[in-house]
Each structure stands twice: as structure tokens, then as C-alpha cells.
Design a protein around this motif. Structure first.
Motif, PDB file in Angstrom:
ATOM      1  N   GLY A  36       0.819  -1.197   0.000  1.00  0.00           N
ATOM      2  CA  GLY A  36       0.000   0.000   0.000  1.00  0.00           C
ATOM      3  C   GLY A  36       0.859   1.254   0.000  1.00  0.00           C
ATOM      4  O   GLY A  36       1.993   1.255   0.491  1.00  0.00           O
ATOM      5  N   MET A  37       0.305   2.313  -0.579  1.00  0.00           N
ATOM      6  CA  MET A  37       1.002   3.592  -0.639  1.00  0.00           C
ATOM      7  C   MET A  37       0.021   4.715  -0.321  1.00  0.00           C
ATOM      8  O   MET A  37      -1.111   4.722  -0.808  1.00  0.00           O
ATOM      9  N   LYS A  38       0.436   5.632   0.510  1.00  0.00           N
ATOM     10  CA  LYS A  38      -0.332   6.835   0.821  1.00  0.00           C
ATOM     11  C   LYS A  38       0.588   8.009   0.536  1.00  0.00           C
ATOM     12  O   LYS A  38       1.317   8.487   1.416  1.00  0.00           O
ATOM     13  N   PRO A  39       0.596   8.503  -0.706  1.00  0.00           N
ATOM     14  CA  PRO A  39       1.575   9.524  -1.081  1.00  0.00           C
ATOM     15  C   PRO A  39       1.541  10.776  -0.206  1.00  0.00           C
ATOM     16  O   PRO A  39       2.588  11.329   0.121  1.00  0.00           O
ATOM     17  N   VAL A  40       0.323  11.195   0.137  1.00  0.00           N
ATOM     18  CA  VAL A  40       0.168  12.408   0.946  1.00  0.00           C
ATOM     19  C   VAL A  40      -0.787  12.100   2.096  1.00  0.00           C
ATOM     20  O   VAL A  40      -1.896  11.615   1.868  1.00  0.00           O
ATOM     21  N   ALA A  41      -0.352  12.374   3.298  1.00  0.00           N
ATOM     22  CA  ALA A  41      -1.202  12.150   4.471  1.00  0.00           C
ATOM     23  C   ALA A  41      -1.165  13.389   5.347  1.00  0.00           C
ATOM     24  O   ALA A  41      -0.092  13.954   5.597  1.00  0.00           O
ATOM     25  N   GLY A  43      -2.940  15.284   9.064  1.00  0.00           N
ATOM     26  CA  GLY A  43      -3.453  14.890  10.374  1.00  0.00           C
ATOM     27  C   GLY A  43      -2.558  13.870  11.045  1.00  0.00           C
ATOM     28  O   GLY A  43      -3.032  12.977  11.744  1.00  0.00           O
ATOM     29  N   CYS A  44      -1.266  14.000  10.830  1.00  0.00           N
ATOM     30  CA  CYS A  44      -0.297  13.035  11.365  1.00  0.00           C
ATOM     31  C   CYS A  44       0.381  13.608  12.603  1.00  0.00           C
ATOM     32  O   CYS A  44       1.101  14.611  12.514  1.00  0.00           O
ATOM     33  N   GLU A  45       0.154  13.000  13.723  1.00  0.00           N
ATOM     34  CA  GLU A  45       0.741  13.475  14.970  1.00  0.00           C
ATOM     35  C   GLU A  45       2.131  12.882  15.145  1.00  0.00           C
ATOM     36  O   GLU A  45       2.339  11.687  14.948  1.00  0.00           O
ATOM     37  N   GLU A  46       3.077  13.729  15.493  1.00  0.00           N
ATOM     38  CA  GLU A  46       4.462  13.322  15.743  1.00  0.00           C
ATOM     39  C   GLU A  46       5.034  12.555  14.556  1.00  0.00           C
ATOM     40  O   GLU A  46       5.803  11.601  14.714  1.00  0.00           O
ATOM     41  N   GLY A  47       4.637  12.972  13.351  1.00  0.00           N
ATOM     42  CA  GLY A  47       5.195  12.371  12.150  1.00  0.00           C
ATOM     43  C   GLY A  47       4.659  10.997  11.818  1.00  0.00           C
ATOM     44  O   GLY A  47       5.166  10.329  10.910  1.00  0.00           O
ATOM     45  N   ARG A  48       3.636  10.524  12.543  1.00  0.00           N
ATOM     46  CA  ARG A  48       3.064   9.206  12.275  1.00  0.00           C
ATOM     47  C   ARG A  48       1.613   9.381  11.856  1.00  0.00           C
ATOM     48  O   ARG A  48       0.900  10.254  12.342  1.00  0.00           O
ATOM     49  N   CYS A  49       1.176   8.531  10.934  1.00  0.00           N
ATOM     50  CA  CYS A  49      -0.185   8.620  10.418  1.00  0.00           C
ATOM     51  C   CYS A  49      -0.864   7.273  10.552  1.00  0.00           C
ATOM     52  O   CYS A  49      -0.334   6.247  10.097  1.00  0.00           O
ATOM     53  N   THR A  50      -2.036   7.277  11.146  1.00  0.00           N
ATOM     54  CA  THR A  50      -2.773   6.023  11.348  1.00  0.00           C
ATOM     55  C   THR A  50      -3.074   5.332  10.033  1.00  0.00           C
ATOM     56  O   THR A  50      -2.933   4.106   9.911  1.00  0.00           O
ATOM     57  N   ASP A  51      -3.495   6.104   9.017  1.00  0.00           N
ATOM     58  CA  ASP A  51      -3.815   5.505   7.722  1.00  0.00           C
ATOM     59  C   ASP A  51      -2.602   4.784   7.140  1.00  0.00           C
ATOM     60  O   ASP A  51      -2.720   3.676   6.604  1.00  0.00           O
ATOM     61  N   VAL A  52      -1.447   5.403   7.230  1.00  0.00           N
ATOM     62  CA  VAL A  52      -0.225   4.789   6.708  1.00  0.00           C
ATOM     63  C   VAL A  52       0.112   3.527   7.485  1.00  0.00           C
ATOM     64  O   VAL A  52       0.480   2.497   6.907  1.00  0.00           O
ATOM     65  N   ASP A  53      -0.026   3.586   8.808  1.00  0.00           N
ATOM     66  CA  ASP A  53       0.244   2.407   9.634  1.00  0.00           C
ATOM     67  C   ASP A  53      -0.659   1.240   9.235  1.00  0.00           C
ATOM     68  O   ASP A  53      -0.219   0.083   9.181  1.00  0.00           O
ATOM     69  N   LEU A  54      -1.926   1.529   8.963  1.00  0.00           N
ATOM     70  CA  LEU A  54      -2.859   0.474   8.567  1.00  0.00           C
ATOM     71  C   LEU A  54      -2.481  -0.118   7.213  1.00  0.00           C
ATOM     72  O   LEU A  54      -2.551  -1.347   7.016  1.00  0.00           O
ATOM     73  N   LEU A  55      -2.061   0.715   6.279  1.00  0.00           N
ATOM     74  CA  LEU A  55      -1.635   0.218   4.969  1.00  0.00           C
ATOM     75  C   LEU A  55      -0.390  -0.653   5.098  1.00  0.00           C
ATOM     76  O   LEU A  55      -0.278  -1.699   4.444  1.00  0.00           O
ATOM     77  N   VAL A  56       0.543  -0.226   5.927  1.00  0.00           N
ATOM     78  CA  VAL A  56       1.759  -1.011   6.150  1.00  0.00           C
ATOM     79  C   VAL A  56       1.416  -2.376   6.732  1.00  0.00           C
ATOM     80  O   VAL A  56       1.936  -3.414   6.303  1.00  0.00           O
ATOM     81  N   ALA A  57       0.497  -2.391   7.697  1.00  0.00           N
ATOM     82  CA  ALA A  57       0.106  -3.652   8.336  1.00  0.00           C
ATOM     83  C   ALA A  57      -0.600  -4.591   7.364  1.00  0.00           C
ATOM     84  O   ALA A  57      -0.486  -5.820   7.481  1.00  0.00           O
ATOM     85  N   LEU A  73       2.047  15.234   6.729  1.00  0.00           N
ATOM     86  CA  LEU A  73       1.674  16.579   7.154  1.00  0.00           C
ATOM     87  C   LEU A  73       0.924  16.518   8.479  1.00  0.00           C
ATOM     88  O   LEU A  73       0.069  15.654   8.681  1.00  0.00           O
ATOM     89  N   ILE A  74       1.224  17.431   9.363  1.00  0.00           N
ATOM     90  CA  ILE A  74       0.669  17.354  10.718  1.00  0.00           C
ATOM     91  C   ILE A  74      -0.770  17.864  10.826  1.00  0.00           C
ATOM     92  O   ILE A  74      -1.639  17.147  11.344  1.00  0.00           O
ATOM     93  N   ILE A  77      -5.863  19.243   7.799  1.00  0.00           N
ATOM     94  CA  ILE A  77      -6.474  20.215   6.890  1.00  0.00           C
ATOM     95  C   ILE A  77      -6.101  19.853   5.457  1.00  0.00           C
ATOM     96  O   ILE A  77      -5.354  18.904   5.217  1.00  0.00           O
ATOM     97  N   ALA A  78      -6.635  20.618   4.500  1.00  0.00           N
ATOM     98  CA  ALA A  78      -6.335  20.370   3.099  1.00  0.00           C
ATOM     99  C   ALA A  78      -4.823  20.288   2.891  1.00  0.00           C
ATOM    100  O   ALA A  78      -4.067  21.097   3.453  1.00  0.00           O
ATOM    101  N   PRO A  79      -4.355  19.320   2.095  1.00  0.00           N
ATOM    102  CA  PRO A  79      -2.911  19.080   1.999  1.00  0.00           C
ATOM    103  C   PRO A  79      -2.090  20.252   1.481  1.00  0.00           C
ATOM    104  O   PRO A  79      -0.973  20.477   1.963  1.00  0.00           O
ATOM    105  N   HIS A  80      -2.629  21.011   0.534  1.00  0.00           N
ATOM    106  CA  HIS A  80      -1.822  22.125   0.021  1.00  0.00           C
ATOM    107  C   HIS A  80      -1.635  23.212   1.077  1.00  0.00           C
ATOM    108  O   HIS A  80      -0.585  23.852   1.142  1.00  0.00           O
TER     109      HIS A  80
END
Length: 225
Positions: A36-41, A43-57, A73-74, A77-80
Motif C-alpha cells: 500500500g502507498m499513501k503519497p500524501v497524508a 493529520g499526522c501526529e508526531e510524524g506518524r499517520c494512522t492511515d499509513v500504519d494500517l496500509l503497512v500492516a 503533514l501534521i 487540513i487540506a494538503p496544500h
């Protein structure tokens, strides 16, 4: 050859990560390696993103975090806007380079977009431009709730305008009190020119691995990349 799919949604919070993880499990069940790949995330606290963690798992191969998630991105909000506040610019070429590396190590790469299909990534490009740069067929996740017909049809129209194929769509029931559920799903079946892959029931604790069995993966419009 490696196959890939770009998972987008009718909006944010409609179940893109859930469906992306379910797809990863479904391909793994078929004996294929999947990442899995999440190019842009955001709402990531302390540099970690739940969505990315789930894809990795849910993935069956291990890859470097910066390939799976080039932009973390921490603010939620909208990524840009989040990127501007961080003093960076999201570069679609960087995302494509990471994707090219991932396709070397797996049979299938599932790329999860951010927000809806046209959410801005920078001053000139949006999520649809990212999908087009990767040249991937699109899986549309429809959050089944009031207003979903318009949202789904507009998103399908936007996907078509890029020249990309709709590989299929998933009806994800996010409103437990949705009126005329079956009629809404049928209305989209009649109007979306791609297969319905699954109707996922409302479940506040949904398990992507279990839901993988509901996905009609063989029906997906496939493309080699």
C-alpha cells in the motif's frame, strides 16, 4: 507485470483506507504480493499517520516509509494548506518516483489518495493530477449517505475527464440510518460505467481483512503499469 490501482473517494472520511486495506488483503489471498502507498497524508501526529500504519500492516512486503508516504503533514487540513504551513510544496514527480520504486517489489500496488479526487496538492495540481501521473485505473469509494448520488456521479465525471479508467466502485455504508439504501445503490449501479465491487455494511469497528472476502476483485477493470 506489476498492477496498480488508485483509490479515491467521494469525500474525506468515506472509507478509502478501509477499502485500500481490504484490497491489499484480497490480493494477498490470491497469492500476490501487495503493498500500500499513501503519497500524501495529513493529520499526522508526531510524524506518524494512522492511515499509513494500517496500509503497512495490510501489505505483504516491507518498504521504506518514505516510499510508502513521501509527504507526512501534521495539521488535519487540506494538503496544500498543510504543506504551505510546513514550508514545503508537494511534488507529484517525487510521488511518481516513489511509486516506481514500490512497483519493483510487489505484484500489486494500492495507492490511496487524500480527500476527494480534486483536492488541491499545490498551486497547480490536485489529487486527480497525481492519479494521472501514475496512470492508474481508479477505484471509487462512495460513502453512502444523503447526497452520495451527486458526489459519486461528479467524482466519476472528474475521473473520466482525466482519461483514466474506473476499475470499479465500492458502496461503503457510513450512515447506519441511511434511508432508501438499496435504491441509492441501484441508482449508482445504473449510472456508473464500472462494476460494483462490494456493498460494505455499516460497522463502526470494521475489519479490513474480513471485508476483503466481500470484494469482487476479479470484476475489477485491470491495467498493467
Amino acid at each position: 507485470m506489476t498492477r496498480g490501482y488508485f483509490v479515491t473517494g467521494t469525500s474525506t472520511g468515506v472509507g478509502k483506507t478501509l477499502v485500500s486495506c481490504a484490497l491489499l488483503h484480497a490480493f494477498r489471498r490470491n497469492g500476490e504480493t501487495a503493498v500500500g502507498m499513501k503519497p500524501v497524508a495529513s493529520g499526522c501526529e508526531e510524524g506518524r499517520c494512522t492511515d499509513v500504519d494500517l496500509l503497512v500492516a495490510a501489505s505483504s512486503v516491507t518498504a521504506r516509509r518514505e516510499l510508502i508516504n513521501p509527504y507526512t503533514l501534521i495539521p488535519p487540513i487540506a494538503p496544500h494548506i498543510a504543506a504551505q504551513r510546513a514550508g514545503i510544496e508537494i511534488n507529484v514527480d517525487t510521488i511518481r518516483e516513489a511509486w516506481l520504486e514500490l512497483k519493483k517489489i510487489a505484484d500489486v500496488v494500492i495507492v490511496e489518495g487524500i480527500g476527494g479526487f480534486l483536492v488541491p496538492l499545490n498551486a497547480h495540481q490536485n489529487s486527480g493530477d497525481m492519479a494521472r501521473a501514475l496512470d492508474l485505473p481508479v477505484v471509487l469509494v462512495v460513502g453512502v449517505q444523503l447526497g452520495c448520488l451527486n458526489h459519486a456521479l461528479l467524482t466519476a465525471q472528474a475521473v473520466g475527464a482525466t482519461g483514466l479508467a474506473l476499475a470499479g466502485w465500492v458502496a461503503n455504508c457510513i450512515d447506519p440510518h441511511m434511508a432508501a439504501l438499496d435504491e441509492n445503490v441501484f441508482a449508482l449501479e445504473e449510472r456508473l460505467d464500472c462494476p460494483l465491487l462490494a456493498v460494505l455494511p455499516f460497522d463502526s469497528a470494521a475489519d479490513a481483512k474480513k471485508l476483503a472476502g466481500l470484494l469482487n476483485v476479479p470484476a475489477m477493470v485491470q491495467d498493467c503499469v
